[in-house]
Design a protein around this motif. Structure first.
Motif, short mmCIF file in Angstrom:
data_model
loop_
_atom_site.label_atom_id
_atom_site.label_comp_id
_atom_site.label_asym_id
_atom_site.label_seq_id
_atom_site.Cartn_x
_atom_site.Cartn_y
_atom_site.Cartn_z
N ALA A 194 8.29 5.09 0.58
CA ALA A 194 6.85 5.12 0.27
C ALA A 194 6.07 4.50 1.43
CB ALA A 194 6.58 4.34 -1.01
N GLU A 195 4.87 5.00 1.64
CA GLU A 195 4.03 4.40 2.68
C GLU A 195 3.15 3.33 2.05
OE1 GLU A 195 1.61 6.96 5.14
OE2 GLU A 195 0.37 5.24 5.73
N GLU A 196 3.20 2.13 2.60
CA GLU A 196 2.38 1.04 2.08
C GLU A 196 0.97 1.11 2.65
OE1 GLU A 196 4.21 -2.74 1.89
OE2 GLU A 196 2.32 -3.80 1.56
N VAL A 197 -0.03 1.02 1.77
CA VAL A 197 -1.42 1.02 2.21
C VAL A 197 -2.07 -0.28 1.72
CG1 VAL A 197 -3.61 2.28 2.20
CG2 VAL A 197 -1.46 3.55 1.91
N ASP A 198 -2.34 -1.20 2.64
CA ASP A 198 -2.99 -2.46 2.28
C ASP A 198 -4.51 -2.23 2.28
OD1 ASP A 198 -4.17 -4.93 2.08
OD2 ASP A 198 -2.78 -5.92 3.46
#
Ligand code: DC
Length: 217
Positions: A194-198
């Motif tokens: 999964a791509e983490e988006v902060d």
């Protein structure tokens, strides 16, 4: 895009997952499924009937006799629209507690898998990319600091006229983060792919555009 596909949106409480997922669903013309609302619906019914988490027989029976579905964006519990009844701090805690039960997760995950097998969906929750749809075409893990998430949730609750303080809201976020990431069954964690988006320093619109760009690419 080919055939049926799933978009998994996971992350901790109050990161803006549902607002983001709803907007993306509209943009792509696919269904949005709020899995948190399903745990909330069940928690709501347990509270109504006075069933506690340790009464596993009663919970098992409840699962057999309970119908949770979505229709036109509404969450339906046994034929009744319960959208507004499940967004209180009390139901938040109850949903977090009942979502730690293995039998509850097993049942709801199956229902969610059936929902996403028939048509393309964007689903938000805690375990979509890890357990519900490990083969989802797109996976995003949405985060923000606990303080930023509390600020957003507090604003939302104020707008709805709920009588809570910022401190209580932050406390509740921290407590649920702990519950959700320390339970034995499917604890909240980012799927490896999964791509983490902060989103701490992003507006909701910026997050939506960022994710849509990734998907449309
Ligand atoms: O996203 P939410 O705040 O509406 O979720 C309510 C609770 O349900 C939350 O404490 C964690 C739990 N949940 C879960 O365990 N798995 C999901 N897929 C969605 C929610």
């Amino acid at each position: 895009m080919g055939k049926i596909f799933q978009i998994a949106i996971d992350g901790p409480s109050g990161a803006g997952k549902s607002t983001i997922a709803k907007a993306i669903a509209r943009r792509l013309g696919i269904d949005y499924i709020d899995t948190g609302a399903m745990y909330r619906a069940l928690g709501y019914k347990m509270l109504q009937l006075g069933i506690t988490e340790d009464e596993t027989d009663k919970v098992a029976e409840l699962l057999e006799t309970t119908e949770i579905d979505f229709s036109h964006g509404d969450i339906i519990l046994d034929g009744q629209v319960i959208n507004n009844l499940i967004r209180t701090p009390e139901i938040s805690m109850k949903a977090s507690a009942c979502s730690a039960l293995g039998i509850v997760r097993k049942h709801l995950v199956k229902v969610q898998q059936e929902m996403g097998a028939k048509k393309s969906v964007i689903m938000d929750g805690r375990d979509i990319g890890t357990d519900v749809f490990p083969n989802a075409r797109y996976k995003f893990f949405i985060t923000a600091t606990a303080e930023e998430r509390a600020k957003r949730r507090y604003r939302e609750l104020m707008e709805k006229g709920e009588n809570v303080s910022y401190e209580e809201t932050l406390e509740s976020i921290i407590q649920r983060d702990y519950n959700d990431s320390h339970r034995e069954v499917s604890p909240l964690r980012k799927a490896e792919d999964a791509e983490e988006v902060d989103t701490t320093d992003m507006t909701i619109d910026e997050v939506i555009s960022y994710i849509c760009d990734k998907i449309e690419k």
